[in-house]
Write a protein that holds these residues in place. Structure first.
Motif, PDB file in Angstrom:
ATOM      1  N   LYS A 107      -0.700  10.812   8.213  1.00 48.27           N
ATOM      2  CA  LYS A 107      -0.494  12.108   6.704  1.00 48.27           C
ATOM      3  C   LYS A 107       0.174  13.544   6.373  1.00 48.27           C
ATOM      4  O   LYS A 107       0.800  13.531   6.066  1.00 48.27           O
ATOM      5  CB  LYS A 107      -0.908  11.027   5.884  1.00 48.27           C
ATOM      6  CG  LYS A 107      -2.277  11.353   6.236  1.00 48.27           C
ATOM      7  CD  LYS A 107      -3.259  10.561   5.007  1.00 48.27           C
ATOM      8  CE  LYS A 107      -3.478   9.078   5.925  1.00 48.27           C
ATOM      9  NZ  LYS A 107      -3.939   8.099   4.811  1.00 48.27           N
ATOM     10  N   ASP A 129       1.095   4.684   6.913  1.00 42.32           N
ATOM     11  CA  ASP A 129       0.313   4.072   6.010  1.00 42.32           C
ATOM     12  C   ASP A 129       0.133   2.572   5.772  1.00 42.32           C
ATOM     13  O   ASP A 129       1.090   2.655   4.633  1.00 42.32           O
ATOM     14  CB  ASP A 129      -0.453   5.043   5.054  1.00 42.32           C
ATOM     15  CG  ASP A 129      -1.567   5.465   4.931  1.00 42.32           C
ATOM     16  OD1 ASP A 129      -2.504   5.178   4.847  1.00 42.32           O
ATOM     17  OD2 ASP A 129      -1.205   7.173   4.732  1.00 42.32           O
ATOM     18  N   SER A 130      -1.350   2.440   5.203  1.00 44.10           N
ATOM     19  CA  SER A 130      -0.787   1.165   4.559  1.00 44.10           C
ATOM     20  C   SER A 130      -0.429   0.717   3.367  1.00 44.10           C
ATOM     21  O   SER A 130       0.009  -0.160   2.704  1.00 44.10           O
ATOM     22  CB  SER A 130      -2.343   0.007   4.575  1.00 44.10           C
ATOM     23  OG  SER A 130      -3.336   0.862   3.922  1.00 44.10           O
ATOM     24  N   GLU A 131      -0.781   1.472   2.289  1.00 43.76           N
ATOM     25  CA  GLU A 131      -0.867   1.887   1.327  1.00 43.76           C
ATOM     26  C   GLU A 131       1.131   2.040   0.644  1.00 43.76           C
ATOM     27  O   GLU A 131       1.322   1.513  -0.008  1.00 43.76           O
ATOM     28  CB  GLU A 131      -1.095   3.237  -0.050  1.00 43.76           C
ATOM     29  CG  GLU A 131      -2.730   2.939   0.260  1.00 43.76           C
ATOM     30  CD  GLU A 131      -3.397   3.321   1.360  1.00 43.76           C
ATOM     31  OE1 GLU A 131      -2.769   3.724   2.302  1.00 43.76           O
ATOM     32  OE2 GLU A 131      -5.150   3.314   1.148  1.00 43.76           O
ATOM     33  N   ASN A 158      -8.340  11.366   1.384  1.00 39.69           N
ATOM     34  CA  ASN A 158      -7.331  10.397   1.960  1.00 39.69           C
ATOM     35  C   ASN A 158      -6.961  10.383   0.623  1.00 39.69           C
ATOM     36  O   ASN A 158      -5.879  10.166   1.084  1.00 39.69           O
ATOM     37  CB  ASN A 158      -8.426   9.522   2.533  1.00 39.69           C
ATOM     38  CG  ASN A 158      -7.209   8.219   3.452  1.00 39.69           C
ATOM     39  OD1 ASN A 158      -6.393   8.804   4.003  1.00 39.69           O
ATOM     40  ND2 ASN A 158      -7.070   7.132   2.652  1.00 39.69           N
ATOM     41  N   GLU A 192      -2.860  10.581   0.854  1.00 46.58           N
ATOM     42  CA  GLU A 192      -1.737   9.717   0.016  1.00 46.58           C
ATOM     43  C   GLU A 192      -0.813   9.785  -1.050  1.00 46.58           C
ATOM     44  O   GLU A 192      -0.063   9.614  -1.055  1.00 46.58           O
ATOM     45  CB  GLU A 192      -2.279   8.546   0.616  1.00 46.58           C
ATOM     46  CG  GLU A 192      -3.178   8.382   1.450  1.00 46.58           C
ATOM     47  CD  GLU A 192      -4.164   6.901   1.805  1.00 46.58           C
ATOM     48  OE1 GLU A 192      -4.415   6.480   2.826  1.00 46.58           O
ATOM     49  OE2 GLU A 192      -4.006   6.036   0.621  1.00 46.58           O
TER      50      GLU A 192
HETATM   51 MG    MG Z   1      -4.053   4.640   3.504  1.00 46.56          MG
END
Ligand code: MG
Ligand code: NDP
Length: 382
Positions: free
Chosen positions: A124, A149-151, A217, A221
């Protein structure tokens, strides 16, 4: 068969990417790998996947690599070697998985895009510092970038099938809150490195684990989401969701909300980026909703976790501020992990870098790296 270049193969995302590849025999080949210091693991991976090109960025570790690598594997050394790996894989790899940690990944991602590769992006910091550059390169070279990135993967997944991006009113990033959720300022002053490294839901590399504890983090994001989804900061929300089952949500104009759920297992978003748009069986376990327990949502504590607001402020100030904030954070996390500063010094250092950052934008690779180095050095030499 999709041909992959895996940057940062020895890390948490790197090893989980190889889990996905193992679970789908015949779907992928690995053309290139990179590691920084863990040459033992890199050599095992190179042998297992019959990899032709590797890079080792730490020059001391590279000396050990020569004896360990399978015969016929070409080794590139140093930060320069990482770029040469990307260039060597141009035309031979279809996709690069960017799983290096930190700004060190940015020049490599730029080189992979120039080499015509699609990008599966975990790294990221590359978008936080180089969003405008990456966006311009992607348009110029006609490649695609898929979030890991999971989000951001969750948001990307929710957006599939919408008539257009205009249907989205806002995106809602979920945050676990990290190990210190609910702590007072006084409690936060005294937390240790060991406590900060104990994330409640995810096993990740040390840098992102500290970022999760400080909530930087989530700040990174927010900036990442701005570039991936072209959303202004006021349309990016954060909600604390302690269970890390709902990976993020989008709110549509008609007040409908879409979410993506799953186990907290990075192999799901990694796989989606690798096989998009296919939905096939993979290595991650299924989610049993009845066992997931209650799912809770609450507002983040912006006072005790100021990194969230600092990220919004950086976005408002311009891309130079985002570069400075990212560099200051990387340096501060390094100092914290070495027990040279305390936990709450991290937001203090970021706030100072934000205040000192120039207004306006920086979107050339040389300028981004120069500003990054200047800010990083000023923090490390304090
Ligand atoms: Mg994440
Ligand atoms: P790790 O620390 O586990 O792995 C980092 C990788 O980068 C390793 O292969 C490491 O090599 C390599 N590396 C370290 N320093 C350098 C350098 N200076 N130059 C080149 N390569 C380097 O990190 P993660 O896998 O956790 O994270 C990777 C990226 O993905 C980060 O940007 C993180 O924010 C992002 N991410 C990670 C998630 C996770 O669940 N882990 C979730 C979402 C995003 P070596 O091990 O040999 O030292």
């Amino acid at each position: 068969m999709k041909r992959l270049l895996l940057l940062g193969s020895s890390g948490s995302i790197g090893t989980q990417t190889l889990d996905v590849v193992r679970a789908m025999p015949g779907d992928f080949s690995i053309v290139g790998l990179s590691a920084h210091r863990n040459v033992e693991l890199l050599a095992r991976q190179a042998a297992e996947f019959h990899v032709r090109y590797v890079a080792v960025t730490d020059s001391q570790a590279a000396k050990r690599a020569k004896a360990l690598l399978p015969a016929g594997t070409k080794l590139f050394v140093g930060a320069e070697g990482l770029l040469r790996l990307c260039q060597a894989c141009a035309g031979k790899a279809d996709m690069a998985v960017a799983a290096v940690v930190g700004i060190a990944g940015l020049p490599a991602v730029a080189a992979c895009i120039e080499g015509g590769m699609d990008i599966a992006l975990a790294n990221k910091e590359t978008l936080v510092a180089g969003g405008a550059l990456v966006e311009a390169l992607i348009a110029r070279h006609g490649v695609r970038l898929y979030p890991v990135d999971s989000e951001h993967s969750a948001i990307f997944q929710c957006m599939q099938g919408l008539p257009d991006e205009q249907a989205v009113r806002k995106i809602i990033l979920t945050a676990s809150g990290g190990p210190f959720f609910g702590y007072t300022r006084q409690q936060l002053e005294n937390v240790t490195v060991a406590q900060a490294l104990k994330h409640p839901n995810w096993a990740m590399g040390s840098k992102i684990t500290i970022d999760s504890a400080s909530m930087m983090n989530k700040g990174l994001e927010i900036i990442e989401a701005r570039w991936l989804f072209h959303m202004p900061p006021e349309r990016i929300d954060v909600v604390v969701h302690r269970q890390s089952i709902v990976h993020s949500l989008i709110e549509l104009n008609d007040n409908s909300i879409l979410a993506q759920l799953g186990q907290p297992d990075m192999r799901i978003p990694i796989q989606y980026a690798l096989v998009y748009p296919r939905r096939v069986a993979g290595p991650a376990p299924a989610l049993d909703l009845c066992r997931a327990g209650p799912l809770t949502f609450e507002a983040p504590d912006r006072e005790n976790f100021p990194c969230l607001n600092l990220a919004y402020q950086a976005l408002g100030k311009g891309s130079a501020a985002c570069i400075a904030v990212n560099a200051a954070n990387e340096a501060a996390v390094e100092l914290f992990l070495a027990e040279k500063i305390r936990f709450l010094d991290i937001p203090r250092i970021i706030e100072k870098a934000l205040g000192d950052a120039p207004n306006g934008d920086s979107s050339q690779l040389y300028d981004i790296l120069a500003l990054d180095t200047a800010v990083r050095n000023s923090v490390l030499r304090r």
